[in-house]
Design an enzyme around this catalytic site. Structure first.
Site, PDB file in Angstrom:
ATOM      1  N   ASP A 181      63.025  39.219  49.139  1.00 22.06           N
ATOM      2  CA  ASP A 181      62.422  38.671  50.385  1.00 22.06           C
ATOM      3  C   ASP A 181      61.456  37.754  50.127  1.00 22.06           C
ATOM      4  O   ASP A 181      60.936  37.366  48.845  1.00 22.06           O
ATOM      5  CB  ASP A 181      61.336  40.107  51.142  1.00 22.06           C
ATOM      6  CG  ASP A 181      60.289  40.414  50.040  1.00 22.06           C
ATOM      7  OD1 ASP A 181      60.534  40.617  48.731  1.00 22.06           O
ATOM      8  OD2 ASP A 181      59.149  40.536  50.683  1.00 22.06           O
ATOM      9  N   GLU A 186      58.363  42.852  48.410  1.00 17.48           N
ATOM     10  CA  GLU A 186      57.463  42.663  47.546  1.00 17.48           C
ATOM     11  C   GLU A 186      56.237  42.141  48.005  1.00 17.48           C
ATOM     12  O   GLU A 186      55.191  41.911  47.529  1.00 17.48           O
ATOM     13  CB  GLU A 186      58.234  41.772  46.265  1.00 17.48           C
ATOM     14  CG  GLU A 186      57.356  41.683  44.889  1.00 17.48           C
ATOM     15  CD  GLU A 186      56.196  40.531  45.065  1.00 17.48           C
ATOM     16  OE1 GLU A 186      55.297  40.397  44.025  1.00 17.48           O
ATOM     17  OE2 GLU A 186      56.496  39.643  45.916  1.00 17.48           O
TER      18      GLU A 186
END
Length: 434
Positions: A107, A172
């Site tokens: 991400d 994350e």
């Protein structure tokens, strides 16, 4: 076969175009946190092309909720976990060597405002030895590097004695609960781990920051601006709280030091902890005295304090203003702790995986590295704090992370893949036929 380390280095160098192509494929997927599915499909297809069998799963928030590292991320609150899988593949060792995980998040943060970019955020454009694009450095570059490191070992017929776990995880940037924590709870618990965040090889990261978000809301009393004396301006009251939090930030900066932060960036001296007021909302009309004001803040700090200790300091700062203001004493501000809630971690520098990582990083680059970290929240904390697994950061060099025109230095990407491959050889060991 007898493992020839030089062959590993030469393979990665000679085939670096494949590494860059893989990174380009990853970067072109617009995987802003909450939309990780399409980029994970790229990873799945790459794993399958290498003869691996990927394990693909969506996190289960209910199963994670009781974990001491759990908190409800803002991306889960907004999107849930459906269509946001984690991916892992295990290369089974041919002997009884220790296991190692290469783990990275797919991400990225939003590229907005895109008007500030001189390169297409999702274009993976290469110019002057750099690849530009959101996530090139943070951290799709590291993901591409560890996948390619394994490809090199596989193509050269290297048989590791211990298991090698390759995994790509979600969210994350929002705390990693549905990502790495989910992977650990699924059973991917190696003897050591490397997360190739962009920490400027040959530097080696050994620490992460504690991070918490909090929201403060102040009540005022609405009134027409022409009769403002009948109201109480919530913005004015919030300004007092802002000043108190700013004073707390300055006091903490003056007394807290942490060498790995300044090893990474000497300009961080005196700023290794930070309390940032990032959002303020109040009022809806110039002719109305605002009856409510809200600020949203992030506080980050290096190893040395717990979440509970830091939280108490913030709450005491707010209370100090409340006690001295007649209105606030009767209409107490509220503090809500939400989203990011992570303790800092520190991995001992004498851990064997740290030694291998640093030696190999310095060997392939020909430069001396430093132990760095402690200024950002990282996935490594889950390994260290809750599973007693030593985890280290070893990744490429890049700039403008979370900013416009993010890029990764392609030479450093090659060096990262080389150092990761050599560290897998050292840590897992190899099976040798004489």
């Amino acid at each position: 076969m007898t493992t020839d380390r030089t062959q590993v280095l030469e393979y990665i160098e000679a085939n670096s175009d494949q590494l860059f192509s893989l990174l380009s494929d990853l970067v072109q997927q617009e995987s802003v946190t909450g939309n990780e599915g399409p980029v994970q499909q790229v990873v799945i297809e790459k794993f399958e092309s290498l003869g691996l069998t990927p394990d693909v799963w969506e996190p289960d928030a209910e199963k994670l909720r009781g974990h001491p590292g759990y908190f409800e991320t803002t991306s889960f609150e907004k999107y849930g976990y459906e269509g946001r899988p984690n991916v892992a593949a295990v290369v089974e060792g041919a002997g009884d060597g220790p296991s190692l995980a290469f783990s990275g998040h797919v991400d990225v943060v939003s590229p907005n405002p895109t008007s500030a970019w001189s390169h297409e955020p999702w274009g993976a454009e290469i110019e002057d030895g750099r690849m530009y694009g959101r996530g090139t450095a943070d951290m799709k570059g590291g993901v591409a590097a560890f996948i390619f490191a394994y490809q090199a070992l596989s193509e050269l017929g290297v048989e590791l004695a211990g298991d090698l776990i390759l995994q790509t995880t979600i969210e994350e940037e929002d705390g990693g609960v549905g990502g790495l924590l989910s992977a650990l709870e699924r059973g991917y618990q190696p003897d050591a781990a490397i997360v190739p965040e962009p920490w400027m090889i040959p530097n080696v990261g050994i620490a992460s920051a504690g991070v918490m978000y909090f929201r403060v809301t102040v009540s005022g009393k609405s009134a027409h601006a022409a009769r403002g004396y009948q109201g109480v301006n919530a913005i004015g009251k919030m300004c007092k709280l802002y000043a108190a939090l700013d004073d707390l930030d300055k006091e903490r900066k003056a007394r807290i030091d942490y060498a790995p932060v300044t090893n990474r960036d000497p300009n961080a001296a005196g700023n290794v902890t930070n309390l940032n007021v990032g959002v303020i909302e109040a009022g809806d009309w110039p002719s109305t005295v605002p009856g409510e004001a809200t600020i949203e803040c992030r506080i980050g700090w290096p190893p040395g304090e717990t979440r509970e200790e830091v939280r108490a300091q913030v709450e005491a700062a707010v209370e100090s203003v409340t006690a001295d203001d007649e209105w606030l004493a009767e209409h107490k501000p509220t503090i809500e702790w939400y989203g990011w809630s992570a303790d800092p971690h520190e991995t001992a520098t004498d851990e064997e995986i740290v030694t291998f990582a640093k030696q190999n990083a310095e060997s392939v680059t020909g430069r001396t590295g430093a132990f760095i970290g402690g200024d950002a929240g990282l996935d490594e904390r889950f390994y260290n704090l809750y599973y007693d697994i030593p985890a280290v950061t070893l990744g490429p060099t890049g700039e403008n992370i979370h900013g416009a025109d993010e890029f990764v230095e392609l030479d450093s990407l090659v060096e990262t893949a080389q150092a990761l491959a050599l560290t897998a050889l050292d840590w897992c060991g190899t099976v040798t036929d004489n």
